[in-house]
Design an enzyme around this catalytic site. Structure first.
Site, mmCIF file in Angstrom:
data_model
loop_
_atom_site.group_PDB
_atom_site.id
_atom_site.type_symbol
_atom_site.label_atom_id
_atom_site.label_comp_id
_atom_site.label_asym_id
_atom_site.label_seq_id
_atom_site.Cartn_x
_atom_site.Cartn_y
_atom_site.Cartn_z
ATOM 1 N N HIS A 132 37.639 65.895 55.551
ATOM 2 C CA HIS A 132 36.864 65.402 56.692
ATOM 3 C C HIS A 132 37.760 64.696 57.716
ATOM 4 C CE1 HIS A 132 33.001 66.386 54.804
ATOM 5 N NE2 HIS A 132 33.606 66.041 53.673
ATOM 6 N N LYS A 170 49.513 32.804 50.991
ATOM 7 C CA LYS A 170 48.916 33.033 49.678
ATOM 8 C C LYS A 170 47.413 32.795 49.697
ATOM 9 C CE LYS A 170 48.967 34.065 45.351
ATOM 10 N NZ LYS A 170 49.100 35.486 45.008
ATOM 11 N N ASN A 172 51.556 35.122 19.749
ATOM 12 C CA ASN A 172 50.896 35.552 20.979
ATOM 13 C C ASN A 172 50.571 37.023 20.863
ATOM 14 O OD1 ASN A 172 51.126 33.088 22.214
ATOM 15 N ND2 ASN A 172 52.883 33.633 23.477
ATOM 16 N N GLY A 173 49.384 37.421 21.284
ATOM 17 C CA GLY A 173 49.031 38.833 21.267
ATOM 18 C C GLY A 173 47.760 39.092 20.495
ATOM 19 N N GLU A 214 51.686 45.308 52.519
ATOM 20 C CA GLU A 214 51.943 43.866 52.470
ATOM 21 C C GLU A 214 53.429 43.525 52.375
ATOM 22 O OE1 GLU A 214 48.441 41.377 50.331
ATOM 23 O OE2 GLU A 214 49.391 42.886 49.062
ATOM 24 N N ARG A 272 49.035 27.042 31.544
ATOM 25 C CA ARG A 272 48.497 28.324 31.106
ATOM 26 C C ARG A 272 47.044 28.206 30.651
ATOM 27 N NH1 ARG A 272 53.069 31.253 27.380
ATOM 28 N NH2 ARG A 272 54.637 31.528 28.976
ATOM 29 N N CYS A 276 48.953 32.116 25.131
ATOM 30 C CA CYS A 276 49.304 30.917 24.397
ATOM 31 C C CYS A 276 50.731 30.477 24.693
ATOM 32 C CB CYS A 276 49.161 31.186 22.909
ATOM 33 S SG CYS A 276 47.701 32.159 22.510
ATOM 34 N N LYS A 292 49.210 47.066 48.854
ATOM 35 C CA LYS A 292 50.452 46.492 48.331
ATOM 36 C C LYS A 292 51.666 47.004 49.117
ATOM 37 C CE LYS A 292 49.106 43.629 45.435
ATOM 38 N NZ LYS A 292 48.105 43.360 46.471
ATOM 39 N N GLU A 346 44.009 49.630 46.939
ATOM 40 C CA GLU A 346 44.872 48.509 46.546
ATOM 41 C C GLU A 346 46.340 48.905 46.582
ATOM 42 O OE1 GLU A 346 46.171 44.776 45.109
ATOM 43 O OE2 GLU A 346 44.422 45.458 46.230
ATOM 44 N N TRP A 387 44.737 30.070 23.340
ATOM 45 C CA TRP A 387 43.445 30.544 23.833
ATOM 46 C C TRP A 387 42.871 31.432 22.731
ATOM 47 C CZ3 TRP A 387 40.454 28.731 27.315
ATOM 48 C CH2 TRP A 387 40.895 28.322 28.565
#
Length: 613
Positions: A509, A608, A100-101, A493, A27, A2, A490, A486, A74
């Site tokens: 292996h 991006k 918020n939260g 990248e 947002r 929010c 990172k 991942e 939201w």
């Protein structure tokens, strides 16, 4: 999450608040509102729908005053309608709040308040806070003390702003955990509060950022920063650059760092409007799916590129465990050349931050050509991947500027978890007790992520030790195997260090031959169903002289005795651990790259959005 805007000064608050909320529209939200103290009384205007509706409401029913707060919401608790829109006022009409939260313990607090005779006017968790404040707000208690006492009872991560008609010369704002930022702006005889910099950038460049567990008493000419126990703190002012792009980084050095820290907010947004915690249900209306259609699904194929594919690997485990639908993950660039076996009983789920990735769109077209149903999980509203799909789930992460994806990785992990529960519920393959348990665990996500973000200093220390490495192996099993992939991605990248992710059980292996003191092993060893197996892998690496950096659950003495370094994470339900373990690996890659003096936000050779094959 929010959007929040607050103002106190000599000018009319309504226009400043509405304009600030407009700057935060990116947002996303489903309702909007504001509260202004007018002639000693709190006046509220709020409704479901877009901000234009609130603007029209203020025009037709004007409200004017020099102090006020506003909010775009939201929905997380309670459907998006006028009664659930913020701000929320207490029973006395003296106190109003925006928030918020997620109040993790709001059901228990609500039961207490109901027993005391409090009358609730909404279905939100936020309303519990304003009633708690009123509980402590007597003639001898200033507003800030009542807020302090109330916040001490809350569980979860929060950002709040409070007004009282009884004390119309101050605004109280506070931050607990990482539920979005709280920025305070300094003007001439006026002060501003916002959840993000764009809302106040046109008014001031002098700002203070609240840290977790801090509160501010904001008056017309200053802000007093305190702990939540009331101890006064030295407040550090920052002068924002006049370059709007740089200014939006705020207190952060790079967009990637900011976006890592925005994950509490983005994950709360991802839950918003989709989870009813009281009923223990998930709603994904944008999929346009009913029970009959759900029961016709025989197979799911998740497709994406890079980070999106890793998210899909986690999704495969979640969907198969919860829903029992056979699920595959295929790299989008290979999918259309693989003669995929799909038909009308297959769903192809495409994951893409931009929604414009060429290979992912081509995979969707291939699925369509072969008769499958298409769903997409995307961050960019209105993107091609959203438009051509039969149904979609929006990540709701907000703009992601840094090339290396962070918040657009963890958001689909939550989306896929919700999707698994939703499908299982529609298909009748999960009982109510288990469904409620799984949904209740979602409430923990923002606070768990916030606790990870609070540990950035330990990550920086580890990064200093790893700055000069040339290779690394990341190991994981089960739901954390994709996080090993991942984490390695990172590091590659943004730091240009060669790294590989492996299923830990595959070490014997071949890859174990690489282990020596010059090859760091980053092992994901959280308390989950694969814990003992991962301990065995760590022991094998140590036996060969390996330098082991473990990501492990708080209080694990066993791994502390084995590993050279430990990046601690809070204990979490095992199906959610992939979200928690991703955070320290994102921060580790970031800080290594910063120490090497590299361009974190725009790494070489990368874009991006990959819009060509």
């Amino acid at each position: 999450m929010c959007g929040i805007v607050g103002y106190i000064g000599d000018r009319d608050a309504s226009g400043i608040i509405l304009n600030g909320l407009k700057k935060l529209e990116y947002r996303g939200y489903d309702s909007a509102g504001l509260a202004v103290i007018q002639k000693g009384k709190i006046e509220i205007r709020r409704d479901a729908g877009k901000l234009e509706k609130l603007v029209e409401m203020v025009i037709s029913s004007p409200v004017s005053g020099t102090i006020g707060i506003g909010h775009t919401r939201w929905a997380t608790h309670g459907v998006p309608n006028a009664r659930n829109a913020h701000p929320h006022m207490g029973s006395t009409g003296e106190v109003v709040i925006v928030h918020n939260g997620i109040v993790e313990n709001y059901l228990e607090l609500k039961e207490e308040l109901l027993a005391e005779g409090v009358n609730f006017k909404s279905d939100t968790d936020t309303e519990t806070i304003v009633h708690l404040i009123e509980r402590f707000y007597d003639d001898k208690t200033p507003l800030e003390l009542a807020v302090q006492k109330s916040l001490a009872l809350l569980k979860g991560a929060h950002g709040i702003v409070v007004l009282s008609a009884r004390e119309p010369n101050k605004i109280i704002t506070a931050r607990i955990g990482n539920a979005g930022g709280v920025v305070i702006g300094y003007g001439e005889n006026e002060m501003f509060i916002a959840s993000d910099i764009p809302a106040i950038l046109e008014h001031t460049r002098e700002v203070t950022f609240l840290d977790s567990m801090q509160m501010a008493i904001v008056t017309q000419d200053t802000a007093v920063i305190t702990t939540l126990d009331g101890d006064i703190l030295e407040s550090e002012k920052h002068t924002l650059p006049f370059d709007p792009v740089s200014a939006e980084k705020g207190e952060y050095r790079h967009f990637m760092q900011k976006e890592i820290h925005e994950q509490v907010r983005s994950l709360t947004d991802t839950l918003a409007g989709r989870v009813n915690f009281e009923e223990g249900k998930v709603f994904l209306d944008s999929l346009k799916l009913d029970a009959n259609q759900a029961n016709e699904i025989k197979k799911i194929i998740i497709t994406g590129c890079g980070t999106a594919a890793h998210a899909g690997m986690v999704g495969k485990i979640l969907i198969e465990r919860i829903t029992r639908i056979p699920t595959e993950v295929q790299i989008a660039s290979e999918f259309r050349y693989s003669e995929p076996i799909v038909d009308q009983h297959t769903v192809v789920i495409a994951i893409s931050q931009s929604g414009e990735t060429a290979d992912t769109l081509a995979a969707m077209e291939e699925g369509r050509k072969r008769g499958s149903k298409l769903w997409s999980i995307v961050n960019a509203l209105g993107s091609q991947a959203m438009r051509i799909a039969d149904g979609y789930i929006s990540m709701q992460s907000g703009p992601e500027i840094g090339v290396a994806s962070t918040k657009a990785f963890t958001a689909p992990l939550v989306d896929l978890y919700m999707l698994a529960i939703y499908l299982a519920d529609l298909r009748g393959s999960i009982n109510e007790k288990r469904r409620r348990e799984l949904v209740a665990e979602l409430r923990l996500v923002p606070d768990l992520v916030g606790k990870c973000l609070d540990r950035e200093e330990q990550i920086e220390n580890a990064a200093r030790e790893l700055k000069y490495i040339r290779n690394a192996i990341y190991l994981g099993r089960g739901i954390n195997m994709p996080i090993a992939y991942e984490g390695a991605l990172k590091l590659k990248e943004i730091s240009y260090i060669h790294a590989e992710g492996y299923p830990a059980g595959e070490m014997k292996h071949g890859p174990i031959a690489l282990i020596d003191r010059e090859m760091p092993v980053i092992a994901l060893v959280t308390r989950d169903p694969w814990y003992e197996k991962m301990i065995s892998q760590v022991e094998q690496a140590k036996a060969r002289g390996g330098n082991v950096i473990a990501v492990a659950t708080d209080g694990d003495d066993k791994i502390a005795s084995l590993a050279d370094q430990v990046l601690w994470v809070p204990e979490a339900p095992w199906m959610l651990t992939s979200i928690i373990t991703a955070i320290p690996l994102q921060m580790l890659a970031y800080h290594i790259a910063v120490l090497k003096g590299l361009d974190v936000d725009q790494p070489r050779n990368l874009a991006k959005s990959v819009t060509v094959e």
